[in-house]
Design a protein around this motif. Structure first.
Motif, short mmCIF file in Angstrom:
data_model
loop_
_atom_site.label_atom_id
_atom_site.label_comp_id
_atom_site.label_asym_id
_atom_site.label_seq_id
_atom_site.Cartn_x
_atom_site.Cartn_y
_atom_site.Cartn_z
N LYS A 139 7.67 -0.36 2.90
CA LYS A 139 6.24 -0.31 3.21
C LYS A 139 5.81 1.15 3.41
N VAL A 146 -1.66 7.98 1.74
CA VAL A 146 -0.66 6.94 1.86
C VAL A 146 0.55 7.41 1.05
N TRP A 155 -1.46 -3.16 -2.98
CA TRP A 155 -1.58 -2.62 -1.62
C TRP A 155 -2.99 -2.17 -1.29
N LYS A 215 -5.69 -4.65 -0.09
CA LYS A 215 -5.45 -5.38 1.15
C LYS A 215 -5.37 -4.46 2.36
N SER A 216 -5.47 -3.17 2.13
CA SER A 216 -5.12 -2.19 3.16
C SER A 216 -6.28 -1.76 4.06
N TYR A 234 -8.28 0.49 2.92
CA TYR A 234 -8.51 1.85 2.44
C TYR A 234 -8.98 1.81 0.99
#
Length: 292
Positions: free
Chosen positions: A131, A225, A254, A257-258, A260
């Motif tokens: 992750k 990220v 990712w 769903k983040s 961002y």
């Protein structure tokens, strides 16, 4: 080697033996991997060594037992494989900043370590990705050789440019921050036309000395990220196909769903050559982000 399966076995073995005395040799032997590589991979992916994680899990799990005020601290310490009550108390205080008895007597909120799950690990052939982490970087500068790559050029051309730069051109840069840190800067702002710009380079103190045939760029301050990609091969073998599934995960799964969104139309790869061996490499992919 199936690294995802190896890490899953590592997590499971630790949980099954959480009440036993554990050491790195035993865990590595059970997983069928050298303790050097197991510890290196584990720390690269999670930020902790295997034994740091083991102790954190033991201490975190013991908090539930401490809720029962009829249980003696020494019994809890022995149950979780500590040799002495004081060893447990010292480790608990070092990790949480309070003693077990103080936890019992006061309302406290603690950051604890739950068991790691294999669902957080993505497998990419003989490599794994855990992750993401997050980092803020101030403005910095890169110098390198910029190339236009068409999508029809295949998935190895960026790797060829990177090797050519690292082995033959980087020594021409006069003021690198660290000549062993490779940056692979990718500008994908023209991707709608089937092209990206790839620049293998080094971070430099400033852009005052740009060698002939190279360009310098200033990268503004950003929050990033960061996905870490760990594989059992030399970084020279990296190519678009190997990293492609990671990028698909980054862009199509990712980010949506983040909470961002991407802050800019570039990303860069970061490889510390000192950490790499013939059968091991670490690659960090940095993508600028903003809160959506």
């Amino acid at each position: 080697m199936d690294l995802r399966a190896t890490m899953a076995e590592c997590f499971q073995y630790i949980e099954i033996n959480l009440y036993q005395k554990l050491n790195l040799d035993a865990i590595a032997a059970h997983c069928g991997i050298s303790k050097y590589y197991l510890d290196r991979i584990f720390k690269s992916l999670t930020g902790e060594s295997v034994m740091e994680y083991v102790q954190f899990r033991k201490l975190s799990a013991s908090i539930s037992d401490l809720k029962d005020k009829n249980r003696r601290v020494i019994d809890i310490a022995m149950e979780y494989g500590f040799d002495y009550e004081q060893s447990y108390i010292r480790a608990f205080r070092k990790k949480f900043g309070i003693t077990p008895l103080k936890l019992r007597s006061e309302a406290q909120s603690l950051h604890i370590q739950e068991k790691l799950t294999i669902d957080d690990i993505m497998s990419v052939n003989n490599s794994v990705v855990y992750k993401p982490s997050f980092m803020f970087k101030q403005q910095f500068y890169l110098i390198g050789q910029k190339h236009k790559i068409l999508s029809k050029s295949g998935d190895k051309i960026a790797n060829l440019y990177g090797r050519e730069f690292f082995y033959k051109q980087r020594q021409n840069i006069l003021n690198p921050v660290d000549p062993e840190i490779y940056f692979g800067y990718t500008d994908w702002s023209d991707r709608i036309n089937g092209a990206i710009y790839y620049m293998p380079g080094l971070q430099v103190q400033n852009l005052n000395h740009i060698p002939a045939g190279m360009v310098g760029i200033s990268i503004p301050a950003h929050k990033y990220v960061v996905f870490r990609f760990v594989g059992f091969f030399h970084p020279d073998e990296l190519n678009g196909r190997k990293v492609g599934r990671l990028l698909v995960h980054l862009y199509s799964k990712w980010i949506f769903k983040s909470g961002y969104k991407f802050a800019d139309q570039f990303r860069f790869e970061y490889i510390n050559n000192v950490l790499c061996k013939d059968n091991y490499c670490e690659l960090d992919i940095y993508q600028p982000i903003l809160e959506a």
